[in-house]
Scaffold this motif. Structure first.
Motif, short mmCIF file in Angstrom:
data_model
loop_
_atom_site.label_atom_id
_atom_site.label_comp_id
_atom_site.label_asym_id
_atom_site.label_seq_id
_atom_site.Cartn_x
_atom_site.Cartn_y
_atom_site.Cartn_z
N ARG A 14 -42.69 44.81 110.06
CA ARG A 14 -42.40 43.60 109.27
C ARG A 14 -41.60 42.58 110.09
O ARG A 14 -41.77 41.38 109.94
CB ARG A 14 -41.63 44.03 108.02
CG ARG A 14 -41.26 42.89 107.10
CD ARG A 14 -42.06 42.92 105.80
NE ARG A 14 -41.73 41.75 105.01
CZ ARG A 14 -42.49 40.66 104.95
NH1 ARG A 14 -43.61 40.59 105.62
NH2 ARG A 14 -42.13 39.63 104.21
N LEU A 33 -42.85 38.76 110.71
CA LEU A 33 -42.06 37.61 110.25
C LEU A 33 -41.71 36.67 111.39
O LEU A 33 -41.80 35.45 111.25
CB LEU A 33 -40.76 38.08 109.57
CG LEU A 33 -40.90 38.72 108.19
CD1 LEU A 33 -39.58 39.38 107.79
CD2 LEU A 33 -41.30 37.69 107.15
N SER A 91 -31.54 43.85 107.35
CA SER A 91 -32.95 43.93 106.95
C SER A 91 -33.75 42.98 107.83
O SER A 91 -33.19 42.03 108.37
CB SER A 91 -33.10 43.49 105.49
OG SER A 91 -32.90 42.09 105.39
N GLU A 141 -35.79 40.70 106.98
CA GLU A 141 -35.72 39.35 106.42
C GLU A 141 -34.41 38.67 106.80
O GLU A 141 -34.37 37.50 107.14
CB GLU A 141 -35.86 39.38 104.89
CG GLU A 141 -37.26 39.65 104.39
CD GLU A 141 -37.67 41.12 104.47
OE1 GLU A 141 -36.79 41.97 104.77
OE2 GLU A 141 -38.86 41.41 104.27
N ARG A 184 -33.67 35.40 109.11
CA ARG A 184 -32.85 34.26 108.64
C ARG A 184 -31.82 33.88 109.68
O ARG A 184 -31.59 32.72 109.96
CB ARG A 184 -32.13 34.61 107.33
CG ARG A 184 -32.94 34.43 106.07
CD ARG A 184 -32.04 34.41 104.83
NE ARG A 184 -31.26 35.63 104.66
CZ ARG A 184 -31.71 36.73 104.04
NH1 ARG A 184 -32.92 36.75 103.52
NH2 ARG A 184 -30.95 37.81 103.94
#
Ligand SMILES: [Zn+2]
Length: 178
Positions: A6, A10, A161, A163, A167
């Motif tokens: 992932r 991303l 994480s 994500e 960020r």
């Protein structure tokens, strides 16, 4: 986490979006259309096979200037990928020899303590003194503890994480532009 599929997905998506945005925006100097003119990159680490950084060239004769969008994969001119630089820099309390060799194994490259020290100096001497940080520091309340810069940001962005790490890399992406 570095091997999490992932994360790669991303990071690739964000860089592609940055590239589209730059492409559509045209030349920053004359407004002409841009042609694709990617940079060859050879990151020394990671389970990734990223060998190109998106970049564009102006199509106008006599201008031909380059426009390189920000990147969440490549941080500045470092040969290591942004995720690796940030992750290792966040571990400020010291990494055991065992952890370092395990990381070297995962990344398929030998990591030296002197490399980690060089990165710490880069954060402290270059990044903290940059125009980027002079603006961005005001966005944090309470303020980020600069003595523990990367680990403090790591916590603020919930970078445990994929994500959250993306960020954080997106936030740092202005540093990726020369
Ligand atoms: Zn131009």
């Amino acid at each position: 986490m570095l091997t999490h599929p992932r994360l790669a997905e991303l990071l690739e998506k964000v860089d592609w979006e940055f590239a589209q945005e730059a492409h559509l925006g045209g030349c920053l100097y004359c407004g002409a259309k841009l042609h694709r003119g990617d940079y060859e990159r050879k990151p020394r680490d990671g389970p990734w096979s990223w060998d190109k950084r998106y970049s564009f060239c102006c199509s106008q004769e006599g201008c031909r200037r380059r426009r390189t969008p920000p990147s969440v994969r490549f941080l500045g001119r470092k040969v290591y990928t942004g995720a690796v630089v940030v992750l290792l820099s966040a571990m400020t309390d010291g990494i055991s020899g065992k952890a370092l060799s395990r990381l070297s194994e995962v990344l398929g490259t030998t990591l030296y303590r002197r490399t980690l020290r060089r990165w710490q100096r880069w954060w402290q001497e270059v990044v903290l003194g940059s125009a980027f940080w002079k603006t961005a520091r005001g966005w944090f309340m309470p303020p980020v503890v600069e003595e523990r810069f990367v680990s403090a940001l790591w916590q603020r962005f919930g970078a445990d994480s994929p994500e959250g790490l993306v960020r954080l890399l997106r936030f740092l992406s202005p540093l990726s532009i020369p």
